[in-house]
Scaffold this active site. Structure first.
Site, PDB file in Angstrom:
ATOM      1  N   SER A 142       0.870  -1.175   0.000  1.00 26.73           N
ATOM      2  CA  SER A 142       0.000   0.000   0.000  1.00 26.73           C
ATOM      3  C   SER A 142       0.910   1.229   0.000  1.00 26.73           C
ATOM      4  O   SER A 142       2.101   1.114   0.334  1.00 26.73           O
ATOM      5  CB  SER A 142      -0.835  -0.008   1.286  1.00 26.73           C
ATOM      6  OG  SER A 142      -1.429   1.248   1.531  1.00 26.73           O
ATOM      7  N   TYR A 155      -2.276  -1.395  10.362  1.00 28.26           N
ATOM      8  CA  TYR A 155      -2.200  -1.488   8.893  1.00 28.26           C
ATOM      9  C   TYR A 155      -0.857  -0.971   8.392  1.00 28.26           C
ATOM     10  O   TYR A 155      -0.189  -1.613   7.580  1.00 28.26           O
ATOM     11  CB  TYR A 155      -3.350  -0.670   8.295  1.00 28.26           C
ATOM     12  CG  TYR A 155      -3.570  -0.857   6.815  1.00 28.26           C
ATOM     13  CD1 TYR A 155      -4.235  -1.980   6.322  1.00 28.26           C
ATOM     14  CD2 TYR A 155      -3.143   0.096   5.892  1.00 28.26           C
ATOM     15  CE1 TYR A 155      -4.459  -2.148   4.968  1.00 28.26           C
ATOM     16  CE2 TYR A 155      -3.360  -0.058   4.536  1.00 28.26           C
ATOM     17  CZ  TYR A 155      -4.029  -1.180   4.074  1.00 28.26           C
ATOM     18  OH  TYR A 155      -4.245  -1.341   2.724  1.00 28.26           O
ATOM     19  N   LYS A 159       1.916  -3.220   6.567  1.00 27.06           N
ATOM     20  CA  LYS A 159       2.275  -2.943   5.164  1.00 27.06           C
ATOM     21  C   LYS A 159       3.760  -2.585   5.038  1.00 27.06           C
ATOM     22  O   LYS A 159       4.384  -2.904   4.032  1.00 27.06           O
ATOM     23  CB  LYS A 159       1.388  -1.828   4.597  1.00 27.06           C
ATOM     24  CG  LYS A 159      -0.078  -2.245   4.400  1.00 27.06           C
ATOM     25  CD  LYS A 159      -0.249  -3.401   3.451  1.00 27.06           C
ATOM     26  CE  LYS A 159      -1.704  -3.703   3.116  1.00 27.06           C
ATOM     27  NZ  LYS A 159      -1.866  -4.937   2.330  1.00 27.06           N
TER      28      LYS A 159
END
Ligand code: NAI
Length: 260
Positions: A142, A155, A159
């Site tokens: 991402s 997150y 990532k």
């Protein structure tokens, strides 16, 4: 047709980005395993692939379960003959400030994004090495593999972690012809993102329209969402690339939101 004779397994392929990657690789001739928690939706994607003249196989796979991942990879090789391309893509999003972030949610996020990437990589790599065919592993990272945003501690951590795994795999896999890449999209309008719009509006105390315009697209050069096709075409390019020149690297697909 760039992937004739190749077998690809895409996790989280019943929806969103994974689905777009699965159908795109199938159009280029790969036999594609659509692996997901949701078997009915995975079967629907396989139907779509078959309707387009491609070959697909739907599999239930929870990427956090070592036995499910091992079994799915074995079934792939037994049914389709090999595993040449792994796209480790399954993911969820949980948004909350750190002080309110439940430890359970933190562990769930890291399990799906990082344990899932590790377990699928390990299972695929064994077959890629044994077959002497080599292979390519592509992680859906991402912009948050490179950049932070408030409320996304788990997150962003997960990532970023994928970059490390991909770099180690690039080094360990080289002698076996195995390459790795991380594809890092900006915001793509999938169910994962639709869910975040009202959540972020609440967290930031702004309207949903402002979340889209300012938080999600404010730093892009054109105010546009990254599209499913933007991401799928990048994955295809990397899956079909003929040498290890690009191994271990990440590719940001974000309409200029983040430039490395
Ligand atoms: P989505 O919600 O449309 O699809 C995710 C899929 O993963 C679903 O089919 C779900 O059933 C599956 N899944 C969830 N947990 C699983 C598990 N334990 N085992 C197997 N499958 C599981 O989401 P989207 O947006 O397509 O996301 C896919 C990947 O792309 C994720 O890794 C996400 O972090 C990443 N990403 C998404 C962006 C976006 O803006 N939508 C931007 C950057 C990255």
């Amino acid at each position: 047709m760039k992937l004739v004779g190749k077998v690809a397994l895409v996790t989280g392929a019943a929806s969103g980005i994974g689905k777009a990657i699965a159908t795109t690789l199938a159009k280029e001739g790969a036999a594609v395993v659509v692996a997901d928690l949701n078997l009915d939706a995975a079967r629907a994607v396989v139907k779509e692939i078959e309707a387009g003249g491609g070959k697909g196989l739907a599999l239930v796979m929870d990427v956090t379960s070592e036995s499910a991942v091992e079994a799915g990879m074995q079934q792939t090789v037994d049914t389709l003959g090999s595993i040449d391309i792994l796209v480790s893509n399954a993911g969820i999003q949980i948004v909350n400030p750190i002080v309110e972030f439940k430890y359970e949610d933190w562990k769930k996020m890291l399990a799906i994004h990082l344990d899932g990437a590790f377990l699928t990589t390990k299972a695929a790599l064994k077959h890629m090495i044994a077959s002497k065919r080599g292979g390519t592993v592509i992680y859906t990272g991402s912009v948050h593999s490179h950049e932070a945003s408030p409320f996304k501690s788990a997150y962003v951590t997960a990532k970023h972690g994928l970059l490390g795994l991909a770099r180690v795999l690039a080094k360990e896999g080289a002698e076996h012809g195995v390459r790795s890449h991380v594809v890092c999209p900006g915001f793509v309008r999938t169910p994962l993102v639709e869910k975040q719009i009202p959540e972020q509006a609440k967290e930031f105390g702004i309207s949903e329209e402002e979340v889209v315009k300012k938080v999600m697209l404010g730093k892009t050069v054109d105010g546009e969402f990254t599209t499913l096709d933007d991401v799928a075409q990048t994955v295809l390019f990397l899956a079909a690339f003929g040498t290890a020149a690009l191994t271990g690297q990440s590719f940001v697909v974000s309409h200029g939101w983040f430039m490395q």
